[in-house]
Structure formats: structure tokens, C-alpha cells
Design an enzyme around this catalytic site. Structure first.
Site, PDB file in Angstrom:
ATOM      1  N   ASP A   1      -3.469   3.261   2.425  1.00  0.00           N
ATOM      2  CA  ASP A   1      -3.000   2.537   1.259  1.00  0.00           C
ATOM      3  C   ASP A   1      -2.746   1.101   1.762  1.00  0.00           C
ATOM      4  O   ASP A   1      -2.681   0.869   2.975  1.00  0.00           O
ATOM      5  CB  ASP A   1      -1.699   3.210   0.771  1.00  0.00           C
ATOM      6  CG  ASP A   1      -0.943   2.334  -0.179  1.00  0.00           C
ATOM      7  OD1 ASP A   1      -1.531   1.935  -1.196  1.00  0.00           O
ATOM      8  OD2 ASP A   1       0.247   2.030   0.090  1.00  0.00           O
TER       9      ASP A   1
ATOM     10  N   ASP B   1      -0.483  -1.896  -0.141  1.00  0.00           N
ATOM     11  CA  ASP B   1       0.887  -2.415  -0.390  1.00  0.00           C
ATOM     12  C   ASP B   1       1.941  -1.431   0.119  1.00  0.00           C
ATOM     13  O   ASP B   1       1.927  -0.254  -0.265  1.00  0.00           O
ATOM     14  CB  ASP B   1       1.115  -2.596  -1.895  1.00  0.00           C
ATOM     15  CG  ASP B   1       0.295  -3.723  -2.459  1.00  0.00           C
ATOM     16  OD1 ASP B   1       0.850  -4.799  -2.694  1.00  0.00           O
ATOM     17  OD2 ASP B   1      -0.922  -3.511  -2.647  1.00  0.00           O
TER      18      ASP B   1
HETATM   19  O1  M1P Z   1      -1.131  -1.211  -4.508  1.00  0.00           O
HETATM   20  C1  M1P Z   1       0.105  -0.802  -4.970  1.00  0.00           C
HETATM   21  C2  M1P Z   1       0.446  -1.418  -6.289  1.00  0.00           C
HETATM   22  O2  M1P Z   1       0.526  -2.823  -6.173  1.00  0.00           O
HETATM   23  C3  M1P Z   1       0.930  -3.459  -7.311  1.00  0.00           C
HETATM   24  O3  M1P Z   1       2.190  -2.941  -7.679  1.00  0.00           O
HETATM   25  P1  M1P Z   1       3.503  -3.812  -7.964  1.00  0.00           P
HETATM   26  O4  M1P Z   1       3.034  -5.098  -8.540  1.00  0.00           O
HETATM   27  O5  M1P Z   1       4.285  -2.944  -8.902  1.00  0.00           O
HETATM   28  O6  M1P Z   1       4.201  -3.981  -6.651  1.00  0.00           O
HETATM   29  C4  M1P Z   1      -0.014  -3.182  -8.465  1.00  0.00           C
HETATM   30  O7  M1P Z   1      -1.234  -3.848  -8.238  1.00  0.00           O
HETATM   31  C5  M1P Z   1      -0.232  -1.711  -8.634  1.00  0.00           C
HETATM   32  O8  M1P Z   1      -1.271  -1.474  -9.564  1.00  0.00           O
HETATM   33  C6  M1P Z   1      -0.577  -1.055  -7.341  1.00  0.00           C
HETATM   34  O9  M1P Z   1      -0.637   0.329  -7.501  1.00  0.00           O
END
Ligand code: M1P
Length: 237
Positions: free
Chosen positions: A8, A10
């Protein structure tokens, strides 16, 4: 058996919606030139390219964006599942937006990514500081958890999951990150998945759950890039 990693992005390789830290990039530079890996994110490709150095997206075997609803290989789109945002769903999201107890709205609340929809009460146009503020508030109030439970109950054919800090990812039931397995599977490989949305039943959970049912697969929950680094170091011992 060849080891193949799946990451993953983020909260796993980078802080949420931010660039990879220098410390991790230094480590990942050597690691990524010696190992085979795939990327799978809830975000779309432009956000992914903002966050990762180009060398690390180029070295990936493929990049799955929008929770596995798009696959990119050698900068080309291999597939793109279509999901049309219905008026009924749009109306429900707008009602939620009006009724949330959170006081601030900064724009771009319903982001239609073509193969999924991202919904955020605070809005994707918020600054980093405003993002952190909502994240802390949501931790206390569990607003996103309640909203996703409500959406799943109202729209039986949809899934609504927490991916990052401020939003919810919405897509047809089953069109989650677990769908990537059928595109990468090779019986001679051992697959290792690392994500920050496993133990908390976030958008990494369906993939981890599917992998745990297979031989030669394992998944690791991480609390951030520091822990991801530790896991990778341990796995290379
Ligand atoms: O990749 C994880 C998430 O990143 C973003 O989430 P948030 O803005 O809530 O931190 C979004 O792009 C989300 O779609 C994605 O799952």
C-alpha cells in the site's frame, strides 16, 4: 520460490498524502533495486506520482490505483473498471455533507475517479493542517466509520471503506484491493503484502484476508513507514 512484495502507499511507504520521507527513500532506493514489488493504492495515479520518486514507480512490476480498479504497467493503462456515480448515491453523499457536525468544508467533497468515488466531509482541498484537524476530530467521533456503515447498509451492492485520513472510498462490492491477485498470481512466487489498513479493517483488509487463505502468502499490518522499514529489514535477514 521468488519473494514478491505488495505495498500500500499512504501510511505504509509515505505519510498520508505526503511525499516519501528522505530517510525512507534512502533505504528504499537500495531495497527497490534488489526486490520485485507491486504497488496498490486507493489513490489515483497523479496522487501516487506526486508522492513517490519516479524511480520507485518505474521499478514496480505494476501499479494498481483506485483500490485495484485500475492497473498501470510501463506507464500504460492495462484495465479500468467503470463505476458510475448514481444520482441516488450522489444525493445521499450531499445529505451527509450537509448534516455532518464537523464545522468546516474546504471543497472537493465528492471526487469521482471513474472507477470509484472518494468522499470527504472536510473536502480534499483542505490544507495539511486542516487535514490533521479533521483526522483528530474523526478519531474521537468515528464519523467516517459511522458514515461507511450507513452507506453499506443503504447501498447493498456497494462497499465503503476508510483508506486514508479524511475520506471514504466507495466502489461496487468485491471491487476492492483483493482483485489484484488474479492479475499477478504465479504459483512459483511467495507474496508478502504490507499495508496500514489491515488490522483496522481499512481498504487493505480484503487483500490481506484473501492472501491469508492462500499458501505462500503473508500480510503485515504497519503503523507507518518506520515500521514498514523494520518489517522489510527483518524479512531480508
Ligand atoms: O491511499 C490511501 C487513501 O489516500 C487518500 O485518503 P485521504 O485523503 O483520506 O488520506 C485518498 O486518495 C483515498 O482514496 C485513498 O484510499
Amino acid at each position: 520460490m521468488n519473494k514478491v512484495y505488495i505495498f500500500d502507499i499512504d501510511g505504509t511507504l509515505t505519510p498520508s498524502r505526503l511525499r516519501m520521507t528522505e530517510k525512507f527513500a534512502k533505504f528504499f532506493d537500495e531495497w527497490s533495486s534488489k526486490n520485485k514489488y507491486y504497488l496498490v493504492t486507493g489513490s489515483d495515479l497523479p496522487k501516487t506520482e506526486e508522492q513517490l520518486p519516479i524511480a520507485y514507480t518505474d521499478r514496480a512490476e505494476a501499479i494498481f490505483t483506485c483500490c485495484g480498479n485500475q492497473m498501470w504497467k510501463d506507464n500504460k493503462l492495462v484495465y479500468d473498471n467503470k463505476f458510475e456515480l448514481s444520482t441516488k448515491l450522489k444525493n445521499s453523499l450531499e445529505v451527509m455533507l450537509m448534516s455532518s457536525q464537523y464545522k468546516h468544508r474546504y471543497g472537493n467533497h465528492i471526487e469521482d475517479r471513474g472507477s470509484m468515488v472518494n468522499f470527504s466531509i472536510v473536502g480534499r482541498n483542505c490544507t495539511q493542517e486542516q487535514r490533521e484537524e479533521y483526522y483528530e476530530w474523526d478519531k474521537e467521533k468515528s464519523e467516517r466509520k459511522k458514515l461507511s456503515t450507513f452507506l453499506k447498509h443503504k447501498f447493498k451492492d456497494l462497499d465503503a471503506v476508510i483508506g486514508g485520513q479524511i475520506s471514504i472510498d466507495i466502489y461496487p462490492k468485491g471491487n476492492d484491493k483483493s482483485q489484484i491477485l488474479k492479475h499477478i498470481w504465479d504459483k512459483d512466487n511467495e507474496y508478502i503484502f504490507i499495508g496500514d489498513g489491515i488490522d483496522n479493517k481499512g481498504n487493505d483488509f480484503p487483500l490481506a484476508e484473501s492472501m491469508n487463505l492462500k499458501d505462500n502468502c503473508s500480510s503485515y499490518h504497519t503503523e507507518g513507514w518506520e515500521q514498514t522499514k523494520q518489517i522489510l529489514e527483518k524479512l531480508s535477514d
